[in-house]
Design a protein around this motif. Structure first.
Motif, PDB file in Angstrom:
ATOM      1  N   UNK A  32       2.958   7.160  -5.091  1.00 58.69           N
ATOM      2  CA  UNK A  32       1.805   7.848  -5.065  1.00 58.69           C
ATOM      3  C   UNK A  32       0.803   6.417  -4.798  1.00 58.69           C
ATOM      4  N   UNK A  33       1.091   5.306  -5.210  1.00 58.32           N
ATOM      5  CA  UNK A  33       1.117   3.731  -4.660  1.00 58.32           C
ATOM      6  C   UNK A  33       0.846   3.812  -3.177  1.00 58.32           C
ATOM      7  N   UNK A  34       2.354   3.819  -2.545  1.00 58.07           N
ATOM      8  CA  UNK A  34       2.487   3.582  -1.733  1.00 58.07           C
ATOM      9  C   UNK A  34       1.458   4.901  -0.448  1.00 58.07           C
ATOM     10  N   UNK A 101       5.953  -8.600  -0.391  1.00 54.49           N
ATOM     11  CA  UNK A 101       3.981  -8.439   1.738  1.00 54.49           C
ATOM     12  C   UNK A 101       3.565  -7.200   1.921  1.00 54.49           C
ATOM     13  N   UNK A 102       3.722  -6.368   0.974  1.00 58.67           N
ATOM     14  CA  UNK A 102       2.362  -5.260   0.779  1.00 58.67           C
ATOM     15  C   UNK A 102       1.191  -5.999   0.953  1.00 58.67           C
ATOM     16  N   UNK A 103       1.378  -6.191  -0.674  1.00 62.91           N
ATOM     17  CA  UNK A 103       0.230  -6.303  -1.248  1.00 62.91           C
ATOM     18  C   UNK A 103      -0.367  -7.096  -0.727  1.00 62.91           C
ATOM     19  N   UNK A 104       0.436  -8.390  -0.342  1.00 59.05           N
ATOM     20  CA  UNK A 104      -0.581  -9.367   0.572  1.00 59.05           C
ATOM     21  C   UNK A 104      -1.165  -8.921   1.944  1.00 59.05           C
ATOM     22  N   UNK A 105      -0.204  -8.416   2.803  1.00 62.65           N
ATOM     23  CA  UNK A 105      -0.425  -7.517   3.669  1.00 62.65           C
ATOM     24  C   UNK A 105      -1.738  -6.902   3.887  1.00 62.65           C
ATOM     25  N   UNK A 211       0.191  -4.875  -9.758  1.00 64.65           N
ATOM     26  CA  UNK A 211      -0.130  -4.966 -11.169  1.00 64.65           C
ATOM     27  C   UNK A 211       1.039  -3.828 -11.531  1.00 64.65           C
ATOM     28  N   UNK A 212       1.086  -2.886 -10.336  1.00 63.73           N
ATOM     29  CA  UNK A 212       1.554  -1.495 -10.875  1.00 63.73           C
ATOM     30  C   UNK A 212       3.293  -1.126  -9.716  1.00 63.73           C
ATOM     31  N   UNK A 213       3.328  -1.907  -8.288  1.00 62.69           N
ATOM     32  CA  UNK A 213       4.279  -1.641  -7.636  1.00 62.69           C
ATOM     33  C   UNK A 213       4.816  -3.252  -7.875  1.00 62.69           C
ATOM     34  N   UNK A 217      13.941   0.371  -8.892  1.00 63.23           N
ATOM     35  CA  UNK A 217      14.220   0.596  -9.776  1.00 63.23           C
ATOM     36  C   UNK A 217      14.969  -0.508 -10.935  1.00 63.23           C
ATOM     37  N   UNK A 218      15.891  -1.201 -10.620  1.00 60.90           N
ATOM     38  CA  UNK A 218      16.431  -3.175 -11.160  1.00 60.90           C
ATOM     39  C   UNK A 218      15.832  -3.158 -11.487  1.00 60.90           C
ATOM     40  N   UNK A 219      14.558  -2.718 -11.282  1.00 61.41           N
ATOM     41  CA  UNK A 219      13.001  -4.310 -11.294  1.00 61.41           C
ATOM     42  C   UNK A 219      11.948  -3.941 -11.607  1.00 61.41           C
ATOM     43  N   UNK A 220      11.746  -2.306 -12.510  1.00 58.44           N
ATOM     44  CA  UNK A 220      11.082  -1.557 -12.694  1.00 58.44           C
ATOM     45  C   UNK A 220      11.118  -2.120 -14.297  1.00 58.44           C
ATOM     46  N   UNK A 221       9.691  -2.374 -15.048  1.00 57.52           N
ATOM     47  CA  UNK A 221      10.487  -2.485 -16.290  1.00 57.52           C
ATOM     48  C   UNK A 221      10.087  -1.719 -17.282  1.00 57.52           C
ATOM     49  N   UNK A 222      10.345  -0.328 -16.691  1.00 56.29           N
ATOM     50  CA  UNK A 222       9.775   0.455 -18.302  1.00 56.29           C
ATOM     51  C   UNK A 222      10.023   2.163 -17.476  1.00 56.29           C
TER      52      UNK A 222
END
Length: 487
Positions: A32-34, A101-105, A211-213, A217-222
Motif C-alpha cells: 500500500x505504501x509503495x 532512496x525512494x523517500x528522498x527521491x 516512518x513506516x517503509x 522482511x528481515x529489517x521489519x521490526x514487527x
C-alpha cells in the motif's frame, strides 16, 4: 546493507506455502505504501499534461505564448532527466538501500513540483524545462527501486497481484491527477494550484514512508515470524552481508533481457504517447472543455485500474493452482496487453472526431484498459529472470525504454503539426499500433521466465537447495506437497 541471495537456481520448493498466516500482513502494508508513492510520482508527471492546456490558452490572461513544439518540449523534458538515473538508481538501491532512496527521491520531486509555478513565472520556458528535467532525475530511480523492493517482499505465488497493484497506483494516479488538475485549472485558483496540491501530497507521503517503509522482511521490526519465513522460503532467499556486484556482462549478453527491453520500449512508447497527448486530442479534436477534458482523459486509466484486479488475481490463481505455467501466463497476458491496444488504435483511425466523441472515448478506454495486462506479462519478468538483480535490470531496460518517452512527443510534433487535423492523428496512431505488435511478437518468440544462471551472485554449489533452509511450519505446507510450480 544486506543483500539477497537466491538459492533456488530456477527451482521452487514443493513445500512452499500458498498463503500467509494473516489476511493482512506486513507485506500488504508495504504494498500500500509503495502504491501511494508511485501514485504521487505519476500525478506529478501527469498534472503538466493537463495544466499546459490551460497555461497556453490564448483566451486566458497571462497565458504562455508557447506553440505546439514548445509544449512538447516541456512534456518530453521530464524524460530527459528520467532516463539518466534509471541505471544508477538500480545500482544505488542495490547497495545503499532502496527504502532511503525512494523517500528522498519522491520528497525532492514534490519540492520541485511545488516550486514550478514560481519558477515558470520567473524564467519562462527555459526554467520550466529545467524544473521538469529535475523532477525526471528524481523519478528515474523509482522503477528500479520498486522492482528491488518487490523482489524482496513478494512471494512468487503473489507476484502478479502485488506487482499489478503497486504499478497500477500510477494508473489511478493518472485518473486522480487528470481529474483534479482539470478541476483546479478551471477554478478561480488556476493552473498553479494543481502543482501546489500534488507537490504537497508527495512531500507528506515521503514523511510517511520514512516512518513506516522497510527495506525487506528481515529489517521489519514487527513482522510476524511465520510471514517472514513464508516470504523468504517462497523466494528461496537468505540475507547476507557480503557485497554483491551486478553481473553486467551476463545481463548485457542475455537474449531474454534484450527481448524484455524491446518489448518494454514499444509498450512505453504507446503508454506515454497516449498519456501525454490524450488531453490534447480531447481538446483539439473532440472539443472537450478543460473541466471535461480532465475527466474524459482520465476515464481510460480509471477503467484500466479496475481491470487490473481481476486480471492479476486470476493469473496468480492459475499459477498457484497449477492451471497455467508461469511462462504461459506471462506470454498470454503480455500478448493480450499489446495486441488488443494495437487493434483499438487501428479502429480509432476510422473515427472522424467531434461528431463521434463517445465512440472515440470508448476506443481509447479499450486501448488503455487492455494494456494493463502487461503488468502480469513482461513487466514482472525482471523478477522472473533474476530476483537478486531485478532492480538493476529494470533500471537498464526502463532507461532504454523511456528514450521513447522523449522521442514520442517530438515525433508527434513532426507527424501532427496541426493538432485539430484528425487525419494527422491517424498516422501517429498507426505507428503506435505497429510498435505494439512488434513488442508483443518479440516477447512471444524470445521472452523467457527461467531464472538465469547469473542470478546467483555467489559461488554456492548448485546442489544446495531449500533443504538448507529452516523447515516450514505445518500450517504453511501446501495441500499437495509434491506439486511444483511449473516454470
Amino acid at each position: 546493507m544486506s543483500e539477497i541471495v537466491n538459492l533456488s537456481y530456477g527451482r521452487r520448493d514443493s513445500r512452499q506455502p500458498c498463503t500467509g498466516s494473516a489476511a493482512i500482513g506486513a507485506r500488504h502494508i508495504q504494498a500500500v505504501l509503495l502504491t501511494g508513492g508511485f501514485l504521487c510520482c505519476y500525478a506529478m508527471r501527469v498534472c503538466m499534461s493537463v495544466s499546459i492546456v490551460d497555461m497556453t490558452d490564448t483566451k486566458k490572461p497571462g497565458h504562455y505564448d508557447w506553440d505546439e513544439k514548445d509544449q512538447n518540449l516541456v512534456i518530453s523534458s521530464f524524460f530527459w532527466g528520467y532516463v539518466l538515473t534509471q541505471i544508477p538508481g538500480g545500482m544505488v538501491a542495490q547497495h545503499w538501500g532502496a527504502r532511503r532512496l525512494f523517500g528522498t527521491a519522491v520528497g525532492m520531486c514534490g519540492v520541485l513540483t511545488l516550486a514550478l509555478p514560481i519558477v515558470s513565472k520567473l524564467g519562462g520556458l527555459s526554467l520550466t524545462i529545467a524544473s521538469r528535467v529535475g523532477a525526471g532525475l528524481c523519478q528515474g530511480v523509482v522503477p528500479p527501486i520498486l522492482h528491488t523492493l518487490l523482489a524482496k517482499w513478494v512471494p512468487l505465488q503473489e507476484r502478479g497481484l502485488f506487482t499489478s497493484f503497486v504499478y497500477s497506483g500510477g494508473w489511478i494516479g493518472n485518473v486522480i491527477a487528470m481529474q483534479s488538475s482539470g478541476l483546479l485549472c478551471g477554478s478561480s485558483l488556476g493552473w498553479p494550484s494543481s502543482f501546489y496540491f500534488w507537490g504537497t501530497i508527495a512531500v507528506l507521503w515521503s514523511l510517511a514512508w520514512y516512518c513506516f517503509g522497510r527495506e525487506s522482511p528481515a529489517e521489519h521490526p514487527s513482522i510476524a515470524p511465520d510471514e517472514k519465513l513464508y516470504i523468504e522460503s517462497s523466494l528461496g532467499i537468505i540475507e547476507t552481508s557480503e557485497p554483491v556486484s551486478t553481473p553486467w556482462k551476463s545481463i548485457l549478453s542475455s537474449v531474454p533481457v534484450w527481448a524484455l527491453l524491446i518489448t518494454q520500449w514499444t509498450q512505453t512508447w504507446g503508454f506515454w504517447l497516449l498519456l501525454s497527448k490524450i488531453p490534447t486530442y480531447m481538446g483539439k479534436v473532440l472539443k472537450y472543455d478543460i473541466q471535461s477534458n480532465g475527466f474524459m482523459s482520465s476515464l481510460p486509466y480509471l477503467t484500466a485500474w479496475l481491470v487490473s484486479f481481476p486480471v492479476s488475481i486470476s493469473t496468480d490463481w492459475a499459477i498457484r493452482n497449477g492451471k497455467m505455467s508461469v511462462r504461459t501466463s506471462r506470454k498470454l497476458c503480455n500478448s493480450f496487453g499489446m495486441f488488443v491496444p494495437a487493434l483499438a488504435l487501428v479502429g480509432l483511425c476510422f473515427v472522424e472526431g467531434e461528431g463521434q466523441q463517445t465512440l472515440a472515448v470508448l476506443i481509447l478506454v479499450l486501448s488503455v484498459a487492455s494494456n494493463i495486462a502487461i503488468y502480469c506479462g513482461h513487466h514482472v519478468n525482471h523478477m522472473d529472470l533474476s530476483g537478486n538483480f531485478a532492480g538493476p535490470i529494470m533500471g537498464f531496460t526502463n532507461a532504454a525504454a523511456n528514450l521513447s518517452s522523449i522521442i514520442a512527443p517530438l515525433v508527434h510534433s513532426a507527424m501532427v503539426p496541426d493538432a485539430e487535423n484528425v487525419h494527422q492523428w491517424n498516422k501517429i496512431f498507426l505507428l503506435t499500433a505497429g510498435l505494439y505488435v512488434l513488442g508483443a511478437l518479440t516477447f512471444l518468440i524470445f521472452g523467457s521466465t527461467q531464472v538465469q544462471k547469473w542470478n546467483d551472485p555467489t559461488n554456492i554449489k548448485k546442489n544446495k537447495h531449500f533443504s538448507d533452509l529452516p523447515i516450514m511450519p505445518e500450517t504453511f505446507k501446501e495441500k499437495k506437497t509434491e506439486e511444483k510450480i511449473e516454470r
